[in-house]
Design a protein around this motif. Sequence first.
Motif, PDB file in Angstrom:
ATOM      1  N   UNK A   1       0.822  -1.208   0.000  1.00  0.00           N
ATOM      2  CA  UNK A   1       0.000   0.000   0.000  1.00  0.00           C
ATOM      3  C   UNK A   1       0.858   1.261   0.000  1.00  0.00           C
ATOM      4  N   UNK A   2       1.951   1.230   0.755  1.00  0.00           N
ATOM      5  CA  UNK A   2       2.841   2.389   0.844  1.00  0.00           C
ATOM      6  C   UNK A   2       4.280   1.910   0.672  1.00  0.00           C
ATOM      7  N   UNK A   3       5.071   2.682  -0.051  1.00  0.00           N
ATOM      8  CA  UNK A   3       6.502   2.397  -0.185  1.00  0.00           C
ATOM      9  C   UNK A   3       7.276   3.641   0.239  1.00  0.00           C
ATOM     10  N   UNK A   4       8.179   3.474   1.211  1.00  0.00           N
ATOM     11  CA  UNK A   4       9.035   4.566   1.672  1.00  0.00           C
ATOM     12  C   UNK A   4      10.419   4.352   1.082  1.00  0.00           C
ATOM     13  N   UNK A   5      10.880   5.312   0.293  1.00  0.00           N
ATOM     14  CA  UNK A   5      12.180   5.221  -0.379  1.00  0.00           C
ATOM     15  C   UNK A   5      13.126   6.207   0.280  1.00  0.00           C
ATOM     16  N   UNK A   6      14.259   5.700   0.759  1.00  0.00           N
ATOM     17  CA  UNK A   6      15.262   6.553   1.395  1.00  0.00           C
ATOM     18  C   UNK A   6      16.180   7.128   0.317  1.00  0.00           C
ATOM     19  N   UNK A   7      16.148   8.447   0.167  1.00  0.00           N
ATOM     20  CA  UNK A   7      17.006   9.097  -0.814  1.00  0.00           C
ATOM     21  C   UNK A   7      18.197   9.776  -0.194  1.00  0.00           C
ATOM     22  N   UNK A   8      18.543   9.401   1.030  1.00  0.00           N
ATOM     23  CA  UNK A   8      19.598  10.102   1.747  1.00  0.00           C
ATOM     24  C   UNK A   8      20.982   9.892   1.180  1.00  0.00           C
ATOM     25  N   UNK A   9      21.377   8.649   0.860  1.00  0.00           N
ATOM     26  CA  UNK A   9      22.742   8.367   0.429  1.00  0.00           C
ATOM     27  C   UNK A   9      22.945   8.595  -1.068  1.00  0.00           C
ATOM     28  N   UNK A  10      21.937   8.283  -1.884  1.00  0.00           N
ATOM     29  CA  UNK A  10      22.055   8.479  -3.338  1.00  0.00           C
ATOM     30  C   UNK A  10      20.721   9.021  -3.846  1.00  0.00           C
ATOM     31  N   UNK A  11      20.587  10.334  -3.801  1.00  0.00           N
ATOM     32  CA  UNK A  11      19.329  10.984  -4.149  1.00  0.00           C
ATOM     33  C   UNK A  11      18.929  10.698  -5.597  1.00  0.00           C
ATOM     34  N   UNK A  12      19.888  10.756  -6.520  1.00  0.00           N
ATOM     35  CA  UNK A  12      19.584  10.540  -7.938  1.00  0.00           C
ATOM     36  C   UNK A  12      19.117   9.114  -8.196  1.00  0.00           C
ATOM     37  N   UNK A  13      19.760   8.155  -7.566  1.00  0.00           N
ATOM     38  CA  UNK A  13      19.374   6.757  -7.743  1.00  0.00           C
ATOM     39  C   UNK A  13      17.964   6.511  -7.214  1.00  0.00           C
ATOM     40  N   UNK A  14      17.623   7.154  -6.098  1.00  0.00           N
ATOM     41  CA  UNK A  14      16.286   6.994  -5.527  1.00  0.00           C
ATOM     42  C   UNK A  14      15.220   7.546  -6.473  1.00  0.00           C
TER      43      UNK A  14
END
Length: 478
Positions: A55-68
Amino acid sequence: MSRPDNANSPTVLLVGEDRALLRHLSRFLNTFGYDVRQVAETQRAQVLLAAASPQVMIVDGGQDHRKALDFCRAVSGSNREGYTHIVLMAGAADLDMAEALEAGVDDFLARPVVYGELLARLRSGVRAWQFEDRARRQRRVDPITGLPSAAEFFERVRESLSGDAGGMPAACVVLGLDFIRQITAAHGETIGREAVQQVGGILREACGETVFLAALGGDQFGCLLAGMDDCEAAAWAEKVRRRIAEEAMDLPGGRMSLSASFGVAGKRAPAGPPDLWIERVRDALRRAGQSGGNCVVRDGEFAEEDHAWAELAAPGKLFERTTARDVMTPCCLVLGKGEAAAPAMELINRTGVDVLAVVDQEGRYAGAIAAEEALDRLAGAEPSLRTVAELTSRAVPSFDEETPFLELLEFFARGGGTAAVIVENGKPVGYVTAASLAELTTAPHLAIGVLPRFGSCFLRCRETEIDTLRPVELTTGE
């Protein structure tokens, strides 16, 4: 804060390379009843998303923002089934909100994580997912009958043509209620819906668990019969037709019987595209309606009739035995040559005819008065001093009533005039006009067929306020 119902725990997918953060968030969310999955590699996350939609996906963009962002873009642009609410977790300095929204991100969560905000964002995401899920299910369920929708039916048809099911026999049946538009017009939309619902209930009983039933919209239903050929499906449809014919609805003015027409088409080998299969069954349904309704028609059942019609409608064949007598408008009024012009013109004005035949003392055709031409000739003169003979023109030709229809068409196609008088033993009995014959040549396959030598047909065109005809060149392919 309230915990989600454990029986219906919302699913959350955590995606990020910071494994410690994944463990920490998982413990926290599990405490509040969320069903949590963790993935450290985006490739594995895509595999997991293809198998199931959280239902929900949390994506961490902290280490590689572009890849996220690239990962979010790939997920939102895929054709996978179902909807997932995407939350991007990033620091304020790293966040380009416009770019993230373009990549398919639905919401944002700032780092470092504030747990109260995290729970609020999750509840918002679950509500968005629930809304999308309701909308998706509504698209797959017909609102009037509660049956699967047309989209579900077409999906089942596609599935039956692919994989292991592709080699198994199957048949499609599409049925429509007879005269449902008239019923609705006479008794109102409510009665029309009740009739559709009543037939839907009958079909539910007839289909059971073995036949897939769907509402195709309006008054039509579709049935997919696995393991049956078209003959077996037609026999099944005939039983259902009889059951519907036994049904009646109570109306203020009495009871109304129901009936339905059925089209049946079996799977062919090779199967071909699903749209072709659906078109064949719909064509059979049209034939059932053309046969008077309340019947079952199989695909190809009238192949011999179609072949006979094709031969009849071949170039030059359809009107082969048609004569001028068959297409003329009977002549009700004629004028004598010796009559005064004034009463004659008054008669023409009263009746509104464009051409009126003129006869001699023996009643034989002597010419015709064309209304517009006669008015021009009378201009500036005293009508009482003129006779019909002085206004008569031979420019309107005559044809014997046995003249072949094709000969008349050829005459008008060459620009010989806009009207002609039909005679029997020299006496006028009717009229034909280019406009009236053009009505018989508007269908392209007929228009090309009736004038094969000229390769042309009549098309109506508008010049000022008068309808005229002009020949238009066509390529016949011969």
